[in-house]
Every structure is written in structure tokens, then in C-alpha cells.
Design an enzyme around this catalytic site. Structure first.
Site, mmCIF file in Angstrom:
data_model
loop_
_atom_site.group_PDB
_atom_site.id
_atom_site.type_symbol
_atom_site.label_atom_id
_atom_site.label_comp_id
_atom_site.label_asym_id
_atom_site.label_seq_id
_atom_site.Cartn_x
_atom_site.Cartn_y
_atom_site.Cartn_z
ATOM 1 N N ARG A 118 0.905 -1.131 0.056
ATOM 2 C CA ARG A 118 0.157 0.140 -0.033
ATOM 3 C C ARG A 118 0.860 1.336 -0.019
ATOM 4 N NH1 ARG A 118 -4.582 -0.012 4.155
ATOM 5 N NH2 ARG A 118 -5.503 1.431 2.496
ATOM 6 N N CYS A 119 2.160 1.182 0.216
ATOM 7 C CA CYS A 119 3.010 2.264 0.110
ATOM 8 C C CYS A 119 3.781 2.379 -1.249
ATOM 9 C CB CYS A 119 4.150 2.012 1.327
ATOM 10 S SG CYS A 119 5.247 3.185 1.444
ATOM 11 N N SER A 120 3.585 3.951 -1.540
ATOM 12 C CA SER A 120 4.396 3.948 -2.824
ATOM 13 C C SER A 120 5.928 3.911 -2.885
ATOM 14 C CB SER A 120 4.036 5.560 -3.384
ATOM 15 O OG SER A 120 4.324 6.348 -2.581
#
Length: 113
Positions: free
Chosen positions: A9-11
């Protein structure tokens, strides 16, 4: 083998994963929110990073602000907080043998692979 402690979920974590994929090297993805590191594993990662436990904490997370910010915590307390709330762990972390980096910026990863 290279390991990436990853949160999809973390770019920044996705960018780190892409850098590893582009390298063509074998690596293992550890989804640390699902497979939380043990206290000993987290201590080892912190030692490889050459930082203090507090430097691995995402201090803008609500759980940190609500439960830990401003308290007098020992290193052990901070590690326990990260284990109990793994989203507090900065990401991505890439470990290659006896070297480790936080993949912010992504170029840090290239230094150890």
C-alpha cells in the site's frame, strides 16, 4: 538472499520492489504487516541499518501520536511498539547479507544490491 520488508500500500515500498525486480537479482518479499518480525529479527535489522530504534519509527502514524509520542521510552519499548503495531516500521527495508538500508530514497537500495 536479498530481502525486502514490503508494504504494497506504500508507494515508496512499491518503488523499492520495482528496483529489485529491475536488478534481476533473486530476492524474497516479506510482507511485514502480515509476517511481523520477531523482536530478535527487528533488533538485527536495526543493527544492520546502524540506527537507533526510534529512527525506524514512522512518527506521523496516528498510533504513534496517540500512544507513544512524548513518552520516555527505552529502545526495547520502541521495538515492542513496532512489533505490536508493525505499520510503525519505516519502509521499505532491504537487507542483503550484512548490509541493510531504508529505501527512501529508492537509490539507497541500489547501493547494496
Amino acid at each position: 538472499m536479498i530481502k525486502i520488508y514490503h508494504n504494497n500500500r506504500c508507494s515508496k515500498s512499491r518503488l523499492g520492489l520495482a528496483a529489485l525486480e529491475k536488478s534481476g537479482k533473486d530476492f524474497e518479499i516479506i510482507k511485514y504487516l502480515e509476517n511481523v518480525p520477531t523482536k530478535d529479527e527487528l533488533k538485527k535489522i536495526i543493527n544492520l541499518l546502524g540506527i537507533k530504534p526510534i529512527d525506524l519509527v514512522r512518527k506521523n502514524e496516528a498510533v504513534w501520536k496517540q500512544h507513544y509520542k512524548g513518552k520516555d521510552l527505552t529502545d526495547s519499548d520502541i521495538i515492542t511498539a513496532m512489533i505490536e503495531n508493525p505499520k510503525l516500521i519505516e519502509r521499505p527495508i532491504v537487507v542483503n547479507g550484512n548490509k541493510a538500508v531504508i529505501g527512501r530514497p529508492t537509490e539507497n537500495i541500489l547501493d547494496i544490491i
